[in-house]
Design a protein around this motif. Structure first.
Motif, short mmCIF file in Angstrom:
data_model
loop_
_atom_site.label_atom_id
_atom_site.label_comp_id
_atom_site.label_asym_id
_atom_site.label_seq_id
_atom_site.Cartn_x
_atom_site.Cartn_y
_atom_site.Cartn_z
N LEU A 118 7.21 25.87 -14.97
CA LEU A 118 7.25 26.84 -16.02
C LEU A 118 6.72 28.09 -15.90
N VAL A 119 5.75 28.28 -14.98
CA VAL A 119 5.24 29.59 -14.71
C VAL A 119 5.93 30.58 -13.57
N GLY A 120 7.26 29.94 -13.18
CA GLY A 120 7.79 30.71 -12.24
C GLY A 120 7.53 30.70 -10.79
N TRP A 121 6.94 29.65 -10.48
CA TRP A 121 6.07 29.60 -9.19
C TRP A 121 5.14 30.73 -8.78
N ASP A 122 4.60 31.29 -9.81
CA ASP A 122 3.55 32.23 -9.51
C ASP A 122 2.22 31.56 -9.67
N LEU A 123 1.53 31.47 -8.35
CA LEU A 123 0.15 30.84 -8.45
C LEU A 123 -0.91 31.73 -9.33
N GLY A 124 -0.80 32.72 -9.31
CA GLY A 124 -1.93 33.62 -10.26
C GLY A 124 -1.54 33.22 -11.77
N PHE A 141 -2.88 29.50 -12.19
CA PHE A 141 -4.54 29.45 -12.40
C PHE A 141 -5.10 30.06 -13.55
N THR A 142 -4.32 30.98 -14.18
CA THR A 142 -4.69 31.63 -15.38
C THR A 142 -4.60 30.92 -16.40
N GLN A 143 -3.32 29.95 -16.43
CA GLN A 143 -3.29 29.00 -17.58
C GLN A 143 -4.07 27.96 -17.41
N LEU A 144 -4.42 27.45 -16.08
CA LEU A 144 -5.28 26.50 -15.79
C LEU A 144 -6.64 26.74 -16.47
N GLY A 145 -7.11 28.11 -16.21
CA GLY A 145 -8.41 28.36 -16.72
C GLY A 145 -8.32 28.63 -18.01
N ALA A 154 0.98 -1.23 0.05
CA ALA A 154 0.05 -0.02 0.00
C ALA A 154 0.90 1.07 0.05
N ARG A 155 2.00 1.32 0.91
CA ARG A 155 2.98 2.48 0.80
C ARG A 155 3.68 2.48 -0.47
N LEU A 156 3.87 1.54 -1.25
CA LEU A 156 4.52 1.74 -2.54
C LEU A 156 3.41 2.24 -3.55
N ALA A 157 2.22 1.66 -3.43
CA ALA A 157 1.32 2.30 -4.40
C ALA A 157 0.75 3.63 -4.45
N ILE A 158 0.57 3.97 -3.02
CA ILE A 158 0.09 5.16 -2.78
C ILE A 158 1.09 6.46 -2.84
N SER A 159 2.34 6.14 -2.54
CA SER A 159 3.47 6.96 -2.94
C SER A 159 3.61 6.91 -4.53
N THR A 160 3.57 6.19 -4.98
CA THR A 160 3.77 6.19 -6.41
C THR A 160 2.82 7.18 -7.15
N MET A 161 1.53 6.95 -6.67
CA MET A 161 0.28 7.61 -7.34
C MET A 161 0.57 9.13 -6.96
N PHE A 162 1.06 9.42 -5.72
CA PHE A 162 1.16 10.77 -5.34
C PHE A 162 2.28 11.52 -6.13
N MET A 163 3.52 10.73 -6.35
CA MET A 163 4.40 11.28 -7.28
C MET A 163 4.14 11.56 -8.64
N VAL A 164 3.19 10.32 -9.41
CA VAL A 164 2.97 10.55 -10.44
C VAL A 164 1.73 11.99 -10.60
N PRO A 206 2.90 16.63 -12.78
CA PRO A 206 2.50 17.71 -13.67
C PRO A 206 2.35 18.94 -12.71
N LEU A 207 1.95 19.14 -11.58
CA LEU A 207 1.61 20.40 -10.87
C LEU A 207 3.08 20.84 -10.69
N PHE A 208 4.03 20.14 -10.34
CA PHE A 208 5.50 20.77 -10.22
C PHE A 208 6.04 21.17 -11.54
N VAL A 209 5.81 20.57 -12.57
CA VAL A 209 6.37 20.93 -13.93
C VAL A 209 5.94 22.27 -14.27
N PHE A 210 4.32 22.55 -14.26
CA PHE A 210 3.61 23.66 -14.63
C PHE A 210 3.99 24.89 -13.57
N LEU A 211 4.09 24.68 -12.25
CA LEU A 211 4.47 25.52 -11.54
C LEU A 211 5.84 26.19 -11.77
#
Length: 130
Positions: A59-65, A68-72, A38-48, A52-57
């Motif tokens: 790319l936008v320079g850690w600017d949340l505004g 969310f503009t790009q997400l919209g 369970a630990r392996l499966a859950i941690s793998t799913m959290f990583m996967v 994408p959240l890490f990559v997109f943040l």
């Protein structure tokens, strides 16, 4: 006559006591395997899912505004797309998720087996019994 009976009793194979099943150790071993899996499966799913959240943040320079503009913007394009294009996009996301999950699991599998090997050491140092 008595010696004949004693001789026949001596020749009979002796019954050894029946082997007992250690329920407690079986339950403990099953719990360890379940928890580690369970630990392996859950941690793998959290990583996967977090990748994408890490990559997109990033790319936008850690600017949340801006994030969310790009997400919209992405959501607006998805809603305005034709049903066939939506289906293809959803299929691409599913395939990407499955490939990333499988690849990460393959990379993490040796460590998982090493943990299970440490949890269940081999008690028989002499080799297989004969």
């Amino acid at each position: 006559m008595a010696s004949l009976i004693e001789a026949s009793i001596a020749r009979r194979p002796r019954k050894e006591p029946a082997a007992t099943i250690d329920i407690k150790s079986i339950a403990q071993g099953s719990c360890i395997v379940f928890l580690e899996t369970a630990r392996l499966a859950i941690s793998t799913m959290f990583m996967v899912l977090g990748l994408p959240l890490f990559v997109f943040l990033f790319l936008v320079g850690w600017d949340l505004g801006l994030f969310f503009t790009q997400l919209g913007n992405l959501a607006a394009h998805y809603l305005s797309a034709e049903p066939g294009q939506r289906l293809l996009f959803s299929a691409d996301l599913k395939i990407t998720f499955i490939l990333l999950s499988s690849g990460l699991l393959l990379v993490r599998m040796p460590r998982f087996f090493a943990i299970l090997d440490q949890a269940f050491p081999d008690n028989n140092e002499r080799g297989p019994s004969q």
